[in-house]
Design a protein around this motif. Sequence first.
Motif, short mmCIF file in Angstrom:
data_model
loop_
_atom_site.label_atom_id
_atom_site.label_comp_id
_atom_site.label_asym_id
_atom_site.label_seq_id
_atom_site.Cartn_x
_atom_site.Cartn_y
_atom_site.Cartn_z
N ASN A 323 0.82 -1.22 0.00
CA ASN A 323 0.00 0.00 0.00
C ASN A 323 0.85 1.26 0.00
N LEU A 324 1.98 1.24 0.74
CA LEU A 324 2.88 2.40 0.74
C LEU A 324 3.45 2.67 -0.65
N GLU A 325 3.89 1.60 -1.31
CA GLU A 325 4.42 1.74 -2.67
C GLU A 325 3.32 2.20 -3.62
N ALA A 326 2.13 1.64 -3.44
CA ALA A 326 0.99 2.00 -4.31
C ALA A 326 0.64 3.47 -4.17
N ALA A 327 0.73 4.03 -2.95
CA ALA A 327 0.38 5.44 -2.74
C ALA A 327 1.23 6.34 -3.63
N LEU A 363 0.20 9.25 0.94
CA LEU A 363 -0.60 9.71 -0.19
C LEU A 363 -0.69 11.24 -0.19
N GLU A 364 -0.94 11.82 0.99
CA GLU A 364 -1.04 13.28 1.10
C GLU A 364 0.28 13.95 0.75
N LYS A 365 1.39 13.37 1.21
CA LYS A 365 2.71 13.97 0.93
C LYS A 365 3.02 13.93 -0.56
N ALA A 366 2.68 12.82 -1.21
CA ALA A 366 2.93 12.71 -2.65
C ALA A 366 2.06 13.70 -3.43
N LEU A 367 0.84 13.94 -2.95
CA LEU A 367 -0.07 14.86 -3.63
C LEU A 367 0.38 16.32 -3.51
N GLU A 368 1.26 16.61 -2.54
CA GLU A 368 1.72 17.99 -2.39
C GLU A 368 2.48 18.47 -3.62
#
Length: 488
Positions: A323-327, A363-368
Motif C-alpha cells: 500500500n505504501l508503494e501503491a500510494a 498519499l497526502e505527501k505525494a499529492l503535495e
Amino acid sequence: MSQEVLINVTPRETRVAVVENGSLQEVFIERSRRRGLVGNIYKGQVSRVLPGMQAAFIDAGLARTAFLHASDIAAVDAALEAGPQPTPDIGRLLKEQQAVLVQVIKDPIGSKGARLTTHITVPSRYMVLLPGNPTVGISARIEDAGERARLRALGESFLEGSEGCGFILRTAAEGVSEEALTRDREFLLRLWRSIQVRAAAAQPGTLVHGDLPLVLRVLRDLVSDDIERVRIDSRENFDRVVAFCEQFLPDIVPRLEHYPGERPIFDLYAVEDEIQRALERKVPLKSGGYLIIDQTEAMTTIDVNTGGYVGHRTLEETIFKTNLEAAQAIVRQLRLRNLGGIIIIDFIDMDEAEHKRQVLRALEKALERDHAKTQISGVSALGLVEITRKRTRESLEHVLCEPCPACGGRGNVKSAETVCYEIAREILREARQFDVEKLLVLAAQEVVDLVLDEESDSFAELEEFIGKPIEFQAEPLYTQEQFDVVLM
C-alpha cells in the motif's frame, strides 16, 4: 531532485514531458486541430437561462454552447441587494441575448461543453491579476512566514492605482525582487486595458484574448527552481521561446537548451514507452504488486493488489509495504494520465490503525507535488479512500484514444457462442415473418467457424425445424458482434 522539461514540436502537435530523476511525471499534448481553451476570454451571449439548474448556456462561438453556473458570476453581490441567499437567482443575474465577458475554466470534455466564469483572471510569471476584485492573495505553497509578510505588503501597495484590480502572488514570486514584481504588475495592467478595449469593440461570440500556446504556458506555470533545464527539439521554436523568455521570464533563459540530436527527444528517457503504458489498465509495482485503473464517466477507480509480492515477515507487513508503494505510484499515475473528478482508491485492507494513517500520510505527501488542486478524505468504513482532483482538460486517454468501434467503449465484446445463439433467434424471427426460399447469414470468421464446428448439430436441427436451408458466409471486415441475416 533533478527535473527536466522535454518539448517535442511538430507542425500539427506539441508535446511536453516533465521528467523527474529520469522518470516521466507529467505529459501535456496540444494539437493544432484541437487546442485547449482554458484561460481564453470570450465575449459571449446568453442563449438560454435555466432557473432550475441555476445556470445559463452561453454562445461563445465554440462548437458547443458553454455552461455558466450562478456561483461563477462576478456580479452576484450587486444583484442580490434584497439580502443574502444560499444560491443566487440566475434569472436576476442574466437575461437571454445579454452580452457577457467570460473566461474558460474547464475545457469541453466528452459530450459536455466548456465551463465558464465571469471571475476573469489574467496570469503572468509571478502574479495573477484579479479584475474587479481588489484583494491580495499569497500562494499557499510559500511557507516562510517572513516571505509571506513581505509579499503581502508589496501586494497591498500594488492595489493603489490598480483600477479596481487585485493580485495573487504565485509560488514563483518567492524571493523575487520588488522591481521584478512591479514590472509584472505594470505588464498585467496594460494587458487588461487592451483586453477591455478589444471586448468593447468585439461582437458576441468572438475570442477577445487567447491564452499562450502550450510551450509558453508550461514555461510560465510549471518551470520553477526545481527545473534544471528545458530542452526543445525545434530550432525555430527554441528561438521563439528564447525571445519570449528574454522579455518576460529572464531567469529561465540560462536553462533553455536546443536539442539537435538525431535520436527523438522523447526517446531519451523512454517517454514514448511510458505514454504507451499510461494507456493500459494494469500498472505493475516494483515489489510485484500492481494497480488496476478504470476510468469511467462518473469517476476513476484504482484497485491495489499484492500480486506476486509475498513479503518477508507477516501478511499485515506485506500488505502495508504494498500500500505504501501503491500510494506513490497512484499519485504519479494521476498526474501522468491527468485523471480528474472523483477518484476512489481501494487499498488492500489493513488491520492496524497506524498502518492506515501512514499510508494516508504518504498519499497526502505525494499529492503535495501535484499542480492540480486535490482534496483527500480519510479511509471510509469500507476501506476506500476518496480523492477529488480538479479537472480542467481531458485525460491522456481521451486525448490519444477513442472508443473501440467493436465494443463501443465497453472494454469487452460478446463471445462467439453468444453471437451464435443471437443468430439462431434472429433466424427463427425472420422465418416466421417472411416466406423465403433460404437464408444467408453473414458473420465474423470466428462465429462462422463455431457454427460449422461445435454448433453444427444445433443449426442442422434449426434448418429442419423451419424447413429452409441456412447458409453461412464469413465476412472479414465484420467485428465479432456483427452479423446479418439475408432473406433469399
